[in-house]
Design a protein around this motif. Sequence first.
Motif, PDB file in Angstrom:
ATOM      1  N   ARG A  10      70.487  98.583 -15.368  1.00 45.80           N
ATOM      2  CA  ARG A  10      69.438  97.561 -15.400  1.00 45.80           C
ATOM      3  C   ARG A  10      68.689  97.476 -14.076  1.00 45.80           C
ATOM      4  O   ARG A  10      68.356  96.386 -13.590  1.00 45.80           O
ATOM      5  N   GLY A  11      68.482  98.607 -13.440  1.00 45.89           N
ATOM      6  CA  GLY A  11      67.751  98.631 -12.189  1.00 45.89           C
ATOM      7  C   GLY A  11      68.568  98.248 -10.978  1.00 45.89           C
ATOM      8  O   GLY A  11      68.051  98.229  -9.862  1.00 45.89           O
ATOM      9  N   ARG A  12      69.852  97.957 -11.180  1.00 46.11           N
ATOM     10  CA  ARG A  12      70.747  97.617 -10.068  1.00 46.11           C
ATOM     11  C   ARG A  12      71.659  98.807  -9.805  1.00 46.11           C
ATOM     12  O   ARG A  12      72.154  99.437 -10.740  1.00 46.11           O
ATOM     13  N   THR A  13      71.930  99.072  -8.538  1.00 45.57           N
ATOM     14  CA  THR A  13      72.680 100.269  -8.179  1.00 45.57           C
ATOM     15  C   THR A  13      74.082  99.910  -7.706  1.00 45.57           C
ATOM     16  O   THR A  13      74.249  99.152  -6.743  1.00 45.57           O
ATOM     17  N   ALA A  14      75.063 100.465  -8.391  1.00 41.92           N
ATOM     18  CA  ALA A  14      76.454 100.353  -7.947  1.00 41.92           C
ATOM     19  C   ALA A  14      76.734 101.525  -7.011  1.00 41.92           C
ATOM     20  O   ALA A  14      76.364 102.660  -7.313  1.00 41.92           O
ATOM     21  N   PRO A  15      77.397 101.292  -5.879  1.00 44.62           N
ATOM     22  CA  PRO A  15      77.583 102.358  -4.890  1.00 44.62           C
ATOM     23  C   PRO A  15      78.602 103.421  -5.287  1.00 44.62           C
ATOM     24  O   PRO A  15      78.686 104.466  -4.653  1.00 44.62           O
ATOM     25  N   SER A  16      79.404 103.167  -6.300  1.00 43.80           N
ATOM     26  CA  SER A  16      80.348 104.170  -6.802  1.00 43.80           C
ATOM     27  C   SER A  16      80.524 103.942  -8.290  1.00 43.80           C
ATOM     28  O   SER A  16      80.065 102.940  -8.846  1.00 43.80           O
ATOM     29  N   ARG A  17      81.199 104.886  -8.927  1.00 44.62           N
ATOM     30  CA  ARG A  17      81.406 104.795 -10.371  1.00 44.62           C
ATOM     31  C   ARG A  17      82.797 104.257 -10.706  1.00 44.62           C
ATOM     32  O   ARG A  17      83.312 104.483 -11.805  1.00 44.62           O
ATOM     33  N   VAL A  18      83.375 103.535  -9.776  1.00 48.16           N
ATOM     34  CA  VAL A  18      84.706 102.960  -9.960  1.00 48.16           C
ATOM     35  C   VAL A  18      84.565 101.467 -10.231  1.00 48.16           C
ATOM     36  O   VAL A  18      83.931 100.736  -9.459  1.00 48.16           O
ATOM     37  N   LEU A  19      85.163 101.031 -11.331  1.00 45.33           N
ATOM     38  CA  LEU A  19      85.079  99.641 -11.744  1.00 45.33           C
ATOM     39  C   LEU A  19      86.420  98.957 -11.512  1.00 45.33           C
ATOM     40  O   LEU A  19      87.481  99.516 -11.813  1.00 45.33           O
ATOM     41  N   PHE A  20      86.382  97.777 -10.945  1.00 52.25           N
ATOM     42  CA  PHE A  20      87.568  96.921 -10.797  1.00 52.25           C
ATOM     43  C   PHE A  20      87.497  95.928 -11.936  1.00 52.25           C
ATOM     44  O   PHE A  20      86.688  95.007 -11.925  1.00 52.25           O
ATOM     45  N   GLY A  21      88.316  96.141 -12.959  1.00 52.05           N
ATOM     46  CA  GLY A  21      88.155  95.433 -14.216  1.00 52.05           C
ATOM     47  C   GLY A  21      88.722  94.027 -14.226  1.00 52.05           C
ATOM     48  O   GLY A  21      89.482  93.619 -13.343  1.00 52.05           O
ATOM     49  N   PRO A  22      88.372  93.251 -15.261  1.00 54.35           N
ATOM     50  CA  PRO A  22      88.867  91.881 -15.383  1.00 54.35           C
ATOM     51  C   PRO A  22      90.357  91.876 -15.711  1.00 54.35           C
ATOM     52  O   PRO A  22      90.823  92.649 -16.543  1.00 54.35           O
ATOM     53  N   HIS A  23      91.094  91.009 -15.046  1.00 55.84           N
ATOM     54  CA  HIS A  23      92.534  90.911 -15.307  1.00 55.84           C
ATOM     55  C   HIS A  23      93.028  89.556 -14.815  1.00 55.84           C
ATOM     56  O   HIS A  23      92.432  88.930 -13.949  1.00 55.84           O
ATOM     57  N   GLU A  24      94.149  89.128 -15.398  1.00 56.99           N
ATOM     58  CA  GLU A  24      94.737  87.859 -14.993  1.00 56.99           C
ATOM     59  C   GLU A  24      95.271  87.967 -13.567  1.00 56.99           C
ATOM     60  O   GLU A  24      95.874  88.977 -13.198  1.00 56.99           O
ATOM     61  N   THR A  25      95.036  86.931 -12.774  1.00 58.67           N
ATOM     62  CA  THR A  25      95.482  86.939 -11.379  1.00 58.67           C
ATOM     63  C   THR A  25      96.340  85.725 -11.010  1.00 58.67           C
ATOM     64  O   THR A  25      97.110  85.787 -10.069  1.00 58.67           O
ATOM     65  N   ASN A  26      96.168  84.612 -11.711  1.00 60.66           N
ATOM     66  CA  ASN A  26      96.779  83.328 -11.339  1.00 60.66           C
ATOM     67  C   ASN A  26      96.339  82.862  -9.951  1.00 60.66           C
ATOM     68  O   ASN A  26      97.058  82.139  -9.258  1.00 60.66           O
ATOM     69  N   LEU A  27      95.146  83.269  -9.554  1.00 58.81           N
ATOM     70  CA  LEU A  27      94.591  82.835  -8.270  1.00 58.81           C
ATOM     71  C   LEU A  27      93.739  81.584  -8.405  1.00 58.81           C
ATOM     72  O   LEU A  27      93.259  81.048  -7.407  1.00 58.81           O
ATOM     73  N   ALA A  28      93.531  81.123  -9.636  1.00 54.96           N
ATOM     74  CA  ALA A  28      92.625  79.998  -9.846  1.00 54.96           C
ATOM     75  C   ALA A  28      93.169  78.707  -9.243  1.00 54.96           C
ATOM     76  O   ALA A  28      94.380  78.494  -9.147  1.00 54.96           O
ATOM     77  N   ARG A  29      92.252  77.861  -8.837  1.00 53.33           N
ATOM     78  CA  ARG A  29      92.582  76.480  -8.456  1.00 53.33           C
ATOM     79  C   ARG A  29      92.076  75.611  -9.595  1.00 53.33           C
ATOM     80  O   ARG A  29      90.882  75.565  -9.842  1.00 53.33           O
ATOM     81  N   ARG A  30      93.001  74.940 -10.270  1.00 55.90           N
ATOM     82  CA  ARG A  30      92.686  74.332 -11.571  1.00 55.90           C
ATOM     83  C   ARG A  30      92.113  75.448 -12.464  1.00 55.90           C
ATOM     84  O   ARG A  30      92.794  76.437 -12.692  1.00 55.90           O
ATOM     85  N   GLU A  32      89.081  76.926 -11.758  1.00 58.35           N
ATOM     86  CA  GLU A  32      87.950  77.398 -10.970  1.00 58.35           C
ATOM     87  C   GLU A  32      88.213  78.794 -10.401  1.00 58.35           C
ATOM     88  O   GLU A  32      89.363  79.193 -10.235  1.00 58.35           O
ATOM     89  N   ILE A  33      87.150  79.504 -10.103  1.00 60.68           N
ATOM     90  CA  ILE A  33      87.243  80.708  -9.276  1.00 60.68           C
ATOM     91  C   ILE A  33      87.435  80.234  -7.842  1.00 60.68           C
ATOM     92  O   ILE A  33      86.570  79.565  -7.273  1.00 60.68           O
ATOM     93  N   SER A  34      88.583  80.542  -7.267  1.00 59.36           N
ATOM     94  CA  SER A  34      88.975  79.942  -5.997  1.00 59.36           C
ATOM     95  C   SER A  34      88.613  80.811  -4.798  1.00 59.36           C
ATOM     96  O   SER A  34      88.162  81.953  -4.933  1.00 59.36           O
ATOM     97  N   GLY A  35      88.863  80.271  -3.623  1.00 61.29           N
ATOM     98  CA  GLY A  35      88.684  81.049  -2.401  1.00 61.29           C
ATOM     99  C   GLY A  35      89.600  82.254  -2.352  1.00 61.29           C
ATOM    100  O   GLY A  35      89.273  83.272  -1.744  1.00 61.29           O
ATOM    101  N   ARG A  36      90.752  82.151  -2.988  1.00 60.83           N
ATOM    102  CA  ARG A  36      91.669  83.295  -3.044  1.00 60.83           C
ATOM    103  C   ARG A  36      91.063  84.406  -3.900  1.00 60.83           C
ATOM    104  O   ARG A  36      91.205  85.593  -3.590  1.00 60.83           O
ATOM    105  N   HIS A  37      90.419  84.019  -5.005  1.00 58.05           N
ATOM    106  CA  HIS A  37      89.676  84.998  -5.798  1.00 58.05           C
ATOM    107  C   HIS A  37      88.629  85.703  -4.927  1.00 58.05           C
ATOM    108  O   HIS A  37      88.485  86.935  -4.977  1.00 58.05           O
ATOM    109  N   VAL A  38      87.881  84.920  -4.192  1.00 56.74           N
ATOM    110  CA  VAL A  38      86.788  85.466  -3.383  1.00 56.74           C
ATOM    111  C   VAL A  38      87.316  86.531  -2.430  1.00 56.74           C
ATOM    112  O   VAL A  38      86.768  87.646  -2.345  1.00 56.74           O
TER     113      VAL A  38
END
Length: 666
Positions: A10-30, A32-38
């Motif tokens: 979509r006109g946006r360039t990813a610097p590599s063809r490696v994807l870090f996929g969605p997965h459970e982390t238990n990093l959330a606060r309540r 929310e996407i937390s600072g640990r996620h970041v």
Amino acid sequence: MSLTDPIKLRGRTAPSRVLFGPHETNLARRREISGRHVAYYARRAVGGAGIIVTEIASVHLSDWPYERAPLAVDAAPGWADVVRACRPHGALVLAGLGHAGAQGSSAFGQQALWGPSRVADVASREVPMEVEQTEIDALVAGFADAARLAARADLDGVEINAGQHSILRQFLSGLTNQRGDGYGGDHKDRLLREVLGAVREGLGEDRVLGLRLCCDEMAPWAGITPEHAAATAAAVAGSIDYLAVVRGSGMSVPSTRPDLHTEPGFNRELCAGIRSGLREAGAEVPVVLQGSVVDHAMAGGALESGVADLVEMTRAQIAEPNLVALVRAGTPERVRPCTLSNQRSCVRDNRNPIVSDEAEPRSGHETEDAAVEGTDAHPRDVLVVGGGPAGMEAARVLASRGHRVRLVESEPELGGALRLAAVVGGRARMGLLIPWWCSELDRLGVKVETGVEVGESDLDAAERDGVAVLLATGSRPGPRAFEAGDGVDVRTVVEFERAVLAAGSTGAALPEGAAVVVHDPIGDWTGVGVAEQVAAAGRACAIVSQDQVAGTQLALTGDLASANTRLQQAGVSRELRSLLRGVGAGKATLEDTYTGERREIDCTVLIDCGHRLPEETLWAARPQHRRAGDCVAPRTVYEAVLEGRRAALAIGAAHRAPLATTGGTR
């Protein structure tokens, strides 16, 4: 086409063809996407990930699949923080969006689960409510609203989950969709098409819309097959910017991210077929290969051969955040191997563990622990006693920070208990860590001495010379919980695996015609793996456990059902709800845990997989020295590596202030 090549979406360039996929982390606060996620995602962006898809956020309040599952309406501020942290490094950031439907949990939201039909989930056994048009409209609107929030947070796009734990997959499948209205029968993809249309409207035309699609439920009698998936993919190709090909259903949850018993790259053929079908239909949608892809050469080969256009390497980047950067720098040999054990990366259970990796314990803990990188101001001489995971990691960290390190191991080779663990049936990938550590120690100039015993006088001499000492002396056998008489060859699992290594094979380490009993009071991978190993060598084998199922702790890594299937297929007798009371005269005496009734089974060789104790002789004599790993308490590779790293960092910081061996650095 290589891993490090950029790709435009979509006109946006990813610097590599490696994807870090969605997965459970238990990093959330309540929720929310937390600072640990970041910090977690930013670390992978720094390491060269091309696309980062955040943990799947529920798009509607009816969905609360696990306690720390993000919710889209609460996640938006955190999404914006992730973008700000990752964009300077070039990575595209997408929000994972989904609804678990009947594969969710009613425990947290205290309301009925949603599903296409009243079909009980095979795992929870709970019957969902069959959604009507009102709920369907709310679901579609939830996806659209979440997409709008993602656009406002300046994300590069979203990825819609129609794979594992997804109501969209449940609508696509005859296993779970038995409707007679316009969302069933020949129109099972209607909800998916409506969702994608609503998401595009909410997202806008300039942001990426990815789709994670189950292309094989491994239940051909009624589930999604590759043929069905190819037709679905072609039908929605004009609505999406990439397609991630996955497999698995409610009947085969571990099939999406299986453990090390499944060969890496298992989806290559499936992915190639879907991609080929799309091309034949005239759709040039980039396709993502998912499926235990952890080796950079395999990933690059898949791109070069046209299997896929991008490669998801999620667990590989949990184990080695710098994966892409190291490949780009021409030093792929420095990439820390991913064992695929799932011992720390599989976190969807009621303990709420934080996602991590056994050989990279800082993963998931980026905000609370100091990085290993750096040089200590005052290099010193250090003696590390013990060449298992704790000792090797401590020596690696110390040397990388500028210290002069001597590593001494009493055995002829490094590896300690890990070398023996890798001999256990199905556990060979665990051994990949040993040559990696050896290579790093050599690169860093660590002086390694094997076959050398260290005594108290050696420690005293080191102390007189101002040499810091770290003890990583491992473990010893624990006490037997059963009586042992004549007529049975009783071995600890360590003694057995040593014999296997010495003999060159399992069969050579066991007498012909032996009746082998594996005593498994722990219930982890050890007993099950040894039983499989023995049966594969053609020996009669029984596994004894006090639990209702063999290997009960394998539920935590997703291997419980598969392990018991393998035992059954191998002909291993499972003596469950049983305590081993004694062996002798070619028999093992078992006691029923409920009734106390005793019985005997044939046994000429007993392999005891019971608990071990610390080998703390040196430490007890000289307790002023730091220690790490099994000589503190025998546990897993993760704890050994973590404690070895902490001890190394503490030694380096000793000139500033003392640091407890159980402190907070990883």
